[in-house]
Design an enzyme around this catalytic site. Sequence first.
Site, PDB file in Angstrom:
ATOM      1  N   ASP A  21       3.693   2.430  -4.489  1.00  0.00           N
ATOM      2  CA  ASP A  21       2.954   3.222  -5.321  1.00  0.00           C
ATOM      3  C   ASP A  21       2.631   2.326  -6.725  1.00  0.00           C
ATOM      4  O   ASP A  21       3.396   1.971  -7.490  1.00  0.00           O
ATOM      5  CB  ASP A  21       3.538   4.268  -5.597  1.00  0.00           C
ATOM      6  CG  ASP A  21       2.609   5.237  -6.616  1.00  0.00           C
ATOM      7  OD1 ASP A  21       1.654   4.837  -7.149  1.00  0.00           O
ATOM      8  OD2 ASP A  21       2.956   6.478  -6.821  1.00  0.00           O
ATOM      9  N   TYR A  41     -16.073   7.574 -11.318  1.00  0.00           N
ATOM     10  CA  TYR A  41     -15.715   6.443 -10.673  1.00  0.00           C
ATOM     11  C   TYR A  41     -16.540   5.070 -11.367  1.00  0.00           C
ATOM     12  O   TYR A  41     -15.723   4.223 -11.647  1.00  0.00           O
ATOM     13  CB  TYR A  41     -15.941   6.398  -9.146  1.00  0.00           C
ATOM     14  CG  TYR A  41     -16.099   5.115  -8.136  1.00  0.00           C
ATOM     15  CD1 TYR A  41     -14.700   4.450  -7.807  1.00  0.00           C
ATOM     16  CD2 TYR A  41     -17.223   4.417  -7.856  1.00  0.00           C
ATOM     17  CE1 TYR A  41     -14.825   3.382  -7.273  1.00  0.00           C
ATOM     18  CE2 TYR A  41     -17.017   3.137  -6.974  1.00  0.00           C
ATOM     19  CZ  TYR A  41     -15.988   2.697  -6.804  1.00  0.00           C
ATOM     20  OH  TYR A  41     -15.887   1.513  -6.028  1.00  0.00           O
ATOM     21  N   ASP A  45       0.964  -1.374   0.052  1.00  0.00           N
ATOM     22  CA  ASP A  45      -0.117  -0.097   0.100  1.00  0.00           C
ATOM     23  C   ASP A  45       0.924   1.406   0.004  1.00  0.00           C
ATOM     24  O   ASP A  45       2.153   1.198   0.183  1.00  0.00           O
ATOM     25  CB  ASP A  45      -0.890  -0.020   1.410  1.00  0.00           C
ATOM     26  CG  ASP A  45      -2.224   1.013   1.015  1.00  0.00           C
ATOM     27  OD1 ASP A  45      -3.274   0.123   1.117  1.00  0.00           O
ATOM     28  OD2 ASP A  45      -1.976   2.186   0.962  1.00  0.00           O
TER      29      ASP A  45
HETATM   30  N1  LIG Z   1     -15.762  -0.388   0.259  1.00  0.00           N
HETATM   31  C1  LIG Z   1     -16.745  -0.626  -0.782  1.00  0.00           C
HETATM   32  O1  LIG Z   1     -17.955  -0.369  -0.254  1.00  0.00           O
HETATM   33  C2  LIG Z   1     -16.623  -0.886  -2.096  1.00  0.00           C
HETATM   34  C3  LIG Z   1     -17.750  -0.929  -2.779  1.00  0.00           C
HETATM   35  C4  LIG Z   1     -17.500  -1.536  -4.382  1.00  0.00           C
HETATM   36  C5  LIG Z   1     -16.319  -1.500  -4.698  1.00  0.00           C
HETATM   37  N2  LIG Z   1     -15.153  -1.444  -3.958  1.00  0.00           N
HETATM   38  C6  LIG Z   1     -13.837  -1.460  -4.430  1.00  0.00           C
HETATM   39  O2  LIG Z   1     -12.858  -2.137  -3.848  1.00  0.00           O
HETATM   40  C7  LIG Z   1     -11.677  -1.825  -3.794  1.00  0.00           C
HETATM   41  C8  LIG Z   1     -11.200  -1.561  -2.549  1.00  0.00           C
HETATM   42  O3  LIG Z   1     -11.923  -0.770  -1.714  1.00  0.00           O
HETATM   43  P1  LIG Z   1     -11.776  -0.172  -0.237  1.00  0.00           P
HETATM   44  O4  LIG Z   1     -13.044   0.478   0.093  1.00  0.00           O
HETATM   45  O5  LIG Z   1     -11.118  -0.970   0.507  1.00  0.00           O
HETATM   46  O6  LIG Z   1     -10.945   1.245  -0.664  1.00  0.00           O
HETATM   47  P2  LIG Z   1     -10.052   2.125   0.430  1.00  0.00           P
HETATM   48  O7  LIG Z   1      -9.993   3.531   0.113  1.00  0.00           O
HETATM   49  O8  LIG Z   1     -10.231   1.797   1.717  1.00  0.00           O
HETATM   50  O9  LIG Z   1      -8.587   1.231   0.276  1.00  0.00           O
HETATM   51  C9  LIG Z   1      -7.820   1.681  -1.107  1.00  0.00           C
HETATM   52  C10 LIG Z   1      -6.216   1.674  -0.486  1.00  0.00           C
HETATM   53  O10 LIG Z   1      -5.617   1.861  -1.842  1.00  0.00           O
HETATM   54  C11 LIG Z   1      -4.624   2.570  -1.266  1.00  0.00           C
HETATM   55  N3  LIG Z   1      -3.922   3.493  -2.364  1.00  0.00           N
HETATM   56  C12 LIG Z   1      -4.139   4.338  -3.174  1.00  0.00           C
HETATM   57  N4  LIG Z   1      -3.533   4.752  -3.759  1.00  0.00           N
HETATM   58  C13 LIG Z   1      -2.571   3.767  -4.100  1.00  0.00           C
HETATM   59  C14 LIG Z   1      -1.360   3.469  -4.925  1.00  0.00           C
HETATM   60  N5  LIG Z   1      -1.083   4.642  -5.824  1.00  0.00           N
HETATM   61  N6  LIG Z   1      -0.598   2.569  -4.535  1.00  0.00           N
HETATM   62  C15 LIG Z   1      -0.788   1.639  -3.721  1.00  0.00           C
HETATM   63  N7  LIG Z   1      -1.974   1.994  -2.683  1.00  0.00           N
HETATM   64  C16 LIG Z   1      -2.852   2.859  -3.048  1.00  0.00           C
HETATM   65  C17 LIG Z   1      -4.812   3.452  -0.380  1.00  0.00           C
HETATM   66  O11 LIG Z   1      -3.877   4.027   0.707  1.00  0.00           O
HETATM   67  C18 LIG Z   1      -5.850   2.577   0.486  1.00  0.00           C
HETATM   68  O12 LIG Z   1      -5.489   1.983   1.529  1.00  0.00           O
HETATM   69  C19 LIG Z   1     -11.581  -0.492  -4.714  1.00  0.00           C
HETATM   70  O13 LIG Z   1     -11.550  -0.810  -5.923  1.00  0.00           O
HETATM   71  C20 LIG Z   1     -13.004   0.089  -4.555  1.00  0.00           C
HETATM   72  O14 LIG Z   1     -13.414   0.684  -5.819  1.00  0.00           O
HETATM   73  C21 LIG Z   1     -15.281  -0.966  -2.689  1.00  0.00           C
END
Ligand SMILES: NC(=O)c1ccc[n+]([C@@H]2O[C@H](COP(=O)([O-])OP(=O)(O)OC[C@H]3O[C@@H](n4cnc5c(N)ncnc54)[C@H](O)[C@@H]3O)[C@@H](O)[C@H]2O)c1
Length: 306
Positions: free
Chosen positions: A48, A138, A34
Amino acid sequence: MEKSLVIGAAGQIGTELVSELRSKRGIANVIAADLRVDNLASPFYELDATNESALRDLVLNEGVTEIYHLVAILSATGEKAPKRAWELNMKTLLNILDLAKERIIQRVFWPSSIAVFGPSTPKIKTPQFTVMDPNTVYGISKSAGELWCQYYFENYGVDVRSIRYPGLISWKTMPGGGTTDYAIEIFHSARKGIDFRSFLGPDTRLPMMYMDDAVRATIEIMEADPDSIKIRTSYNLSGVDFTPRELFDEIKKIYPEFNITFKPDSRQKIADSWPGSIDDSEAKLDWGWNHKFDTKAIVKLMSDNI
Ligand SMILES: NC(=O)c1ccc[n+]([C@@H]2O[C@H](COP(=O)([O-])OP(=O)(O)OC[C@H]3O[C@@H](n4cnc5c(N)ncnc54)[C@H](O)[C@@H]3O)[C@@H](O)[C@H]2O)c1
């Protein structure tokens, strides 16, 4: 031996997926990565995911065989920085699909979302194949991502698997800037004895799921026989659905003094463009999916654990 890499591992889903995968497959076989370095146990790498060569080095050095790619800018945050959301969401996905195209890794999981649907999509029991006219950046990025996944499967034989998650409810980490975040925040308010101001109106019905179901679905689709995965865009996935009013009514049974007010903000428009419930017959048929947690069970688990 499989070696899994979870990217975006410090987020809402990643935190719980990493711990479930590690308990099933052994800590050393599940690498977390992360941008953020908080709350993750080793093996962990600061990475990243837009940096293609750093990603490639990590995958090669660790002998990674499969990637769970969870990095994204979510719906509400994405509307504040549309081009940044597009660039991050698309670039990181393509970086990972390319590693699979070159057979450096064998398998990819990438989540899509109910945000791929839009105002013209049928709202009740939204079918797998239907009108899709997302109107958030999104949703547009998820919709394009689904088609890229299918393209890499059809043209390069890439084994990429995907689920359209609904709003996910969990108590271990806070949500990351989505339109369904209210359904977690409300429990924190109830627990603290503070009145809750909902940013969605009382009758806004949205599809939701308890995190344990979502993590299980993720692992099940990745462990399924590749021939059973017939859809290479992304599968509809259904758990429960409720409105803020209905969720509040359930929570009030546990916290009788709890109060709610409704003050819809910009996220209302996003929620209004999404389905109220989802038909996930294909996931059930193809790889045996079934959710376990209903709304009552979710409310109890959230109230007990927050
Ligand atoms: N949480 C939900 O309700 C939900 C619903 C539908 C889809 N999703 C999808 O599931 C996935 C995860 O969602 P989440 O809720 O855990 O998101 P989140 O925002 O909680 O976590 C995303 C993580 O990605 C990391 N990140 C951001 N940019 C980065 C980079 N350049 N390199 C490495 N790490 C990076 C962030 O630090 C964060 O820890 C996403 O694709 C999201 O679209 C989530």
